[in-house]
Structures are given as C-alpha cells and as structure tokens.
Design an enzyme around this catalytic site. Sequence first.
Site, PDB file in Angstrom:
ATOM      1  N   GLU A 189       0.533  -8.547  14.376  1.00 23.10           N
ATOM      2  CA  GLU A 189       0.341  -8.603  15.380  1.00 23.10           C
ATOM      3  C   GLU A 189      -0.768  -8.066  15.374  1.00 23.10           C
ATOM      4  O   GLU A 189      -2.016  -7.365  14.387  1.00 23.10           O
ATOM      5  CB  GLU A 189       0.964  -7.437  15.951  1.00 23.10           C
ATOM      6  CG  GLU A 189       0.457  -6.604  17.201  1.00 23.10           C
ATOM      7  CD  GLU A 189       1.961  -5.442  17.388  1.00 23.10           C
ATOM      8  OE1 GLU A 189       1.303  -5.142  18.345  1.00 23.10           O
ATOM      9  OE2 GLU A 189       1.494  -4.605  16.468  1.00 23.10           O
ATOM     10  N   ASP A 243      -0.862  -6.427  31.098  1.00 26.19           N
ATOM     11  CA  ASP A 243      -0.735  -5.924  32.550  1.00 26.19           C
ATOM     12  C   ASP A 243      -1.684  -6.773  33.548  1.00 26.19           C
ATOM     13  O   ASP A 243      -1.622  -6.212  34.401  1.00 26.19           O
ATOM     14  CB  ASP A 243      -0.536  -4.695  32.743  1.00 26.19           C
ATOM     15  CG  ASP A 243      -1.800  -4.200  32.236  1.00 26.19           C
ATOM     16  OD1 ASP A 243      -2.513  -4.168  31.243  1.00 26.19           O
ATOM     17  OD2 ASP A 243      -2.419  -3.295  32.986  1.00 26.19           O
ATOM     18  N   ASP A 277      -7.386  -5.991  25.482  1.00 25.65           N
ATOM     19  CA  ASP A 277      -8.843  -5.437  25.751  1.00 25.65           C
ATOM     20  C   ASP A 277      -9.245  -7.103  26.799  1.00 25.65           C
ATOM     21  O   ASP A 277      -9.166  -7.852  26.333  1.00 25.65           O
ATOM     22  CB  ASP A 277     -10.082  -5.175  25.551  1.00 25.65           C
ATOM     23  CG  ASP A 277     -11.170  -4.914  25.946  1.00 25.65           C
ATOM     24  OD1 ASP A 277     -10.926  -4.942  27.028  1.00 25.65           O
ATOM     25  OD2 ASP A 277     -11.817  -3.765  25.293  1.00 25.65           O
ATOM     26  N   GLU A 321      -5.740  -3.477  13.189  1.00 28.58           N
ATOM     27  CA  GLU A 321      -6.364  -3.104  14.839  1.00 28.58           C
ATOM     28  C   GLU A 321      -7.094  -2.451  13.718  1.00 28.58           C
ATOM     29  O   GLU A 321      -7.720  -2.459  12.260  1.00 28.58           O
ATOM     30  CB  GLU A 321      -5.972  -1.542  13.929  1.00 28.58           C
ATOM     31  CG  GLU A 321      -5.801  -0.455  15.289  1.00 28.58           C
ATOM     32  CD  GLU A 321      -6.245  -0.587  16.262  1.00 28.58           C
ATOM     33  OE1 GLU A 321      -6.968  -0.688  16.988  1.00 28.58           O
ATOM     34  OE2 GLU A 321      -5.014  -1.739  16.878  1.00 28.58           O
ATOM     35  N   LYS A 331     -15.775  -9.082  32.196  1.00 26.20           N
ATOM     36  CA  LYS A 331     -17.040 -10.008  32.811  1.00 26.20           C
ATOM     37  C   LYS A 331     -17.101 -11.090  32.169  1.00 26.20           C
ATOM     38  O   LYS A 331     -17.012 -11.000  30.884  1.00 26.20           O
ATOM     39  CB  LYS A 331     -18.371  -8.794  32.458  1.00 26.20           C
ATOM     40  CG  LYS A 331     -18.387  -6.961  33.111  1.00 26.20           C
ATOM     41  CD  LYS A 331     -19.350  -6.274  32.597  1.00 26.20           C
ATOM     42  CE  LYS A 331     -19.272  -5.098  33.616  1.00 26.20           C
ATOM     43  NZ  LYS A 331     -20.910  -4.237  32.934  1.00 26.20           N
ATOM     44  N   THR A 356       5.460  -1.717  23.600  1.00 19.87           N
ATOM     45  CA  THR A 356       4.246  -1.251  23.388  1.00 19.87           C
ATOM     46  C   THR A 356       4.437   0.410  23.841  1.00 19.87           C
ATOM     47  O   THR A 356       4.866   0.605  25.013  1.00 19.87           O
ATOM     48  CB  THR A 356       3.036  -1.863  23.664  1.00 19.87           C
ATOM     49  OG1 THR A 356       2.519  -2.099  24.694  1.00 19.87           O
ATOM     50  CG2 THR A 356       3.069  -3.853  22.840  1.00 19.87           C
ATOM     51  N   GLU A 357       2.978   1.763  23.393  1.00 20.12           N
ATOM     52  CA  GLU A 357       3.100   2.258  24.017  1.00 20.12           C
ATOM     53  C   GLU A 357       1.803   2.124  25.525  1.00 20.12           C
ATOM     54  O   GLU A 357       2.736   3.012  26.721  1.00 20.12           O
ATOM     55  CB  GLU A 357       2.433   3.356  23.511  1.00 20.12           C
ATOM     56  CG  GLU A 357       2.705   3.751  21.968  1.00 20.12           C
ATOM     57  CD  GLU A 357       2.688   2.729  20.800  1.00 20.12           C
ATOM     58  OE1 GLU A 357       1.905   1.796  21.397  1.00 20.12           O
ATOM     59  OE2 GLU A 357       2.429   3.430  19.772  1.00 20.12           O
ATOM     60  N   TYR A 358       1.475   0.918  25.514  1.00 21.35           N
ATOM     61  CA  TYR A 358       0.882   0.382  26.764  1.00 21.35           C
ATOM     62  C   TYR A 358       1.449   0.385  27.364  1.00 21.35           C
ATOM     63  O   TYR A 358       1.449   0.329  29.380  1.00 21.35           O
ATOM     64  CB  TYR A 358      -0.148  -0.180  26.533  1.00 21.35           C
ATOM     65  CG  TYR A 358      -1.277   0.305  26.196  1.00 21.35           C
ATOM     66  CD1 TYR A 358      -2.416   1.151  27.227  1.00 21.35           C
ATOM     67  CD2 TYR A 358      -1.993   0.034  24.856  1.00 21.35           C
ATOM     68  CE1 TYR A 358      -3.293   1.785  26.202  1.00 21.35           C
ATOM     69  CE2 TYR A 358      -3.164   0.743  23.906  1.00 21.35           C
ATOM     70  CZ  TYR A 358      -3.948   1.487  25.250  1.00 21.35           C
ATOM     71  OH  TYR A 358      -5.462   2.365  24.494  1.00 21.35           O
ATOM     72  N   GLU A 359       3.194  -0.502  27.430  1.00 24.10           N
ATOM     73  CA  GLU A 359       4.258  -1.240  27.973  1.00 24.10           C
ATOM     74  C   GLU A 359       4.381  -0.215  29.242  1.00 24.10           C
ATOM     75  O   GLU A 359       4.598  -0.311  30.048  1.00 24.10           O
ATOM     76  CB  GLU A 359       4.845  -2.646  27.525  1.00 24.10           C
ATOM     77  CG  GLU A 359       5.721  -3.027  28.623  1.00 24.10           C
ATOM     78  CD  GLU A 359       5.800  -3.850  27.351  1.00 24.10           C
ATOM     79  OE1 GLU A 359       7.276  -4.426  28.458  1.00 24.10           O
ATOM     80  OE2 GLU A 359       5.762  -4.253  26.388  1.00 24.10           O
TER      81      GLU A 359
END
Length: 219
Positions: free
Chosen positions: A47, A157, A121, A72, A125, A194-197
């Site tokens: 991952e 997302d 991320d 990470e 741009k 995930t936490e973000y999900e």
Amino acid sequence: MRLRRKPWIDTAILDYADFVTPLGGDWSQCAGAWTEAFGRIAPLHVEIGVGKGAFLTELAARNPNVNYVGLEAQQGVLYFAARKAAARQLSNVRLLVFDAAYLTELFAPAEVDRIYLNFSDPWPKKRHAKRRLTSELFLERYRAVLKADGELHFKTDNMGLFDYSLETMAAEGWQLSRVTHDLHALGEADNIMTEYERKFSARGAKIGRLVAHPPVRHV
C-alpha cells in the site's frame, strides 16, 4: 495534507523497530529480499500512502497468508499505523517511511503481486501532474515492480483524478476492470474503508474504484 510534526514520535516509533523502518532507516537491502524479511514465501502486497493504517491493518488481519508492506512519507502518520499493527499482533506487516518515487529501488523487478493506492493527493494543477500517483511516470514504476499478472487497486473521492487515471492507464496500455464511479452503491461486503473513505462517504461523496493490470512486456 502535511501534518504538524510531533518530535516525540521520532523516539516513540522506535518501539516498533522490529517491523518499522523509520525516517532515515536503512532500506537499501530490501529489493529482492522481501521473502527473507518476512521469513516465508507468500504473495507480496504493497500500500502506497498507508496513512494511519486502518485499511492495511484490517486487510492484513483478514489475509494472514499475504505479506503486506505499507509505505508512508510522513513519519508522524505512520506511527499510528505501527501502533495499530502492534495492537493486532500482525506478523505479516512491514512499514516504512518512504517516498514512492524510489519504488524501483525498494522492490526488485516483478517482485510485487498487488499495489494499493487509496485516496492519493490529487495534485489538481496541471503543472503538478507528474506528482500524481497515477501519472505515466508512476505507472511505469508500478509496471517495473509488479508481476506479469499483478494488479493495481485504486480508490479516490476525487473524480477529476479518477477520470485522469482512467485515461492515463488506458493510454499506457493497462487493462482495467471493476471500474465504478460509485463504489458504495454496489454494496460490496468485502470493501475495506480507509479513514478518509469513511469521512468522505459520510459527507455524501461518491468513491471511484478501479483495478488495473499492467501491460504485457515484449522482450
């Protein structure tokens, strides 16, 4: 998003030195030696962007016969992933503070069975496009370390990034499957969030998901 640095973590993370390579640690001998690092022969899944580790630790707990490497860039975040892995006594997890730009130095050619990219991320741009983890540059790195039948699993997302990824992968010859712009509408029981999900889904955001297979290399 870069979090404020917590100096105490630089010492605290050493408590997990048996399975964590911290910032400045030596990973130079890892490529081609992951079987030895885990002490067994097993599929190798990676991952990139482990965050606080909710996804990887749940995945490793469900699949004890797979070896997992979590990468990470931020040590202050990886510490919490290490703490989760230790609490669950996951012997099939290794974690590194690592920049994915050097992926081909960490893994030997065709050493990896699967790569996960979760909520990377988006670098929206245009001048930052090469930094996107699904850019042509990164796809070539994944292709180098993945086995011929390997897989890249991607969730986000950000629909701009998702559509960019679909276009870029197709243009680079990757074969796509399990593509959806609304993962949670499918109700897949085996989806690990995930936490973000969890956070984005709670706000009503749609989650894009795809699985990509690397193009065949012609000798």
